[in-house]
Enzyme design. Structure first.
Site: not given
Ligand SMILES: NC(=O)c1ccc[n+]([C@@H]2O[C@H](COP(=O)([O-])OP(=O)(O)OC[C@H]3O[C@@H](n4cnc5c(N)ncnc54)[C@H](O)[C@@H]3O)[C@@H](O)[C@H]2O)c1
Length: 264
Positions: A13-14, A16, A42, A80, A142, A155, A159, A188
């Site tokens: 997931g790098a 963005r 991306t 990530n 998270s 979610y 997590k 974030i």
């Protein structure tokens, strides 16, 4: 103070957000970095990259194998990739709940299982040579996992599960000198916490998903937070970098909350 020269890192997931900043900081510290994202456009040109969907059951093994083949090893794994797909429980479909488990817990599990052969064999060889080489796994979680997040049954479950995986792998892989830790973020500044409007949507695997946080909630959270604001992606990456570096060689199985002191 430390260098990651000669280390090979894989960041999912790098393309963005936080993952991109993590990949940049790892590269700045000297690591060779393989970046992955669902969205090929991306990914930074010139970087070692492998675009693809981590929730495709066969993809995590291909990603790990490609990293080892192209960059000559694997020392740091940052799980990530992720996104939110929120709703109150009575409006949460099976597909939606499952999608949150697929990306946040099943994908990291498959990545680590895929890397296990390389890690075990390499660590045994290094031990036979009388060398101790620390490797690093950082799983992203998270405060929704540790505190609960309304509207986030799926979610927060995914997590929270990744914390169980983190602590288990810290125990299984301690003998191979792998530090396995998690970083749990608060707010974030990425597209996931943009102010919620009719237009605040992202596309994931052809699905249009509403993301964002109501402005009133953002204001309330910032006001209630000791540091009084959301964090930047560079600040988020700093906490991850600690767990990727020799500074954390005697820390494993831990969850570091990087939220400006904020809790839900
Ligand atoms: N931003 C926050 O406030 C916050 C808070 C807590 C946790 N997190 C977590 O941090 C991580 C990064 O989030 P972000 O805020 O940078 O979001 P982001 O949307 O900016 O970046 C996440 C990236 O993951 C990629 N991705 C999603 N599904 C994928 C898949 N199936 N295969 C490959 N790539 C995929 C996306 O394309 C995207 O580029 C996520 O795990 C997220 O849940 C973020």
């Amino acid at each position: 103070m430390f260098s990651l020269k000669s280390k090979v890192a894989l960041v999912t997931g790098a393309g963005r957000g936080i993952g991109r900043a993590v990949a940049q900081q790892l590269a700045a510290a000297g690591a060779a970095v393989m970046v992955n994202d669902l969205d090929a456009d991306t990914l930074e040109e010139g970087a070692a990259q492998y675009a693809g969907d981590l929730t495709d059951p066969a993809f995590p093994q291909r990603l790990v194998d490609r990293t080892v083949a192209e960059l000559g090893g694997l020392d740091i794994i940052v799980n990530n990739a992720g996104y939110t797909w929120d709703n109150i429980i009575q409006k949460t479909t099976d597909e939606q709940f499952q999608a949150m488990l697929d990306i946040h817990i099943v994908a990291p599990f498959r990545i680590l299982r895929a890397a296990s052969g390389y890690i075990r064999e390499t660590a045994k060889r290094e031990a036979a040579e009388g060398r101790r080489v620390n490797r690093k796994v950082v799983n992203i979680t998270s405060i929704s996992a540790t505190d609960g997040g309304p509207g986030q049954a799926g979610y927060s479950s995914g997590k929270a599960a990744v914390i169980g995986l983190t602590r288990t792998m810290a125990k299984e892989w301690g003998r191979y000198n792998v530090n396995v830790n998690a970083v749990g973020f608060g707010l974030i500044e990425t597209r996931l916490i943009q102010p919620l409007t009719a237009e605040s949507k992202i596309e994931v695997k052809g699905r249009e998903i509403r993301v964002g946080v109501q402005q009133a909630m953002l204001d309330k959270v910032a006001a209630a937070s000791p540091l009084g604001r959301a964090g930047t992606v560079e600040e988020a990456a700093g906490a991850v970098l600690f767990f990727c570096s020799p500074l954390s060689d005697f820390v494993t199985g831990e969850v570091l909350i990087c939220s400006g002191g904020m809790h839900f």
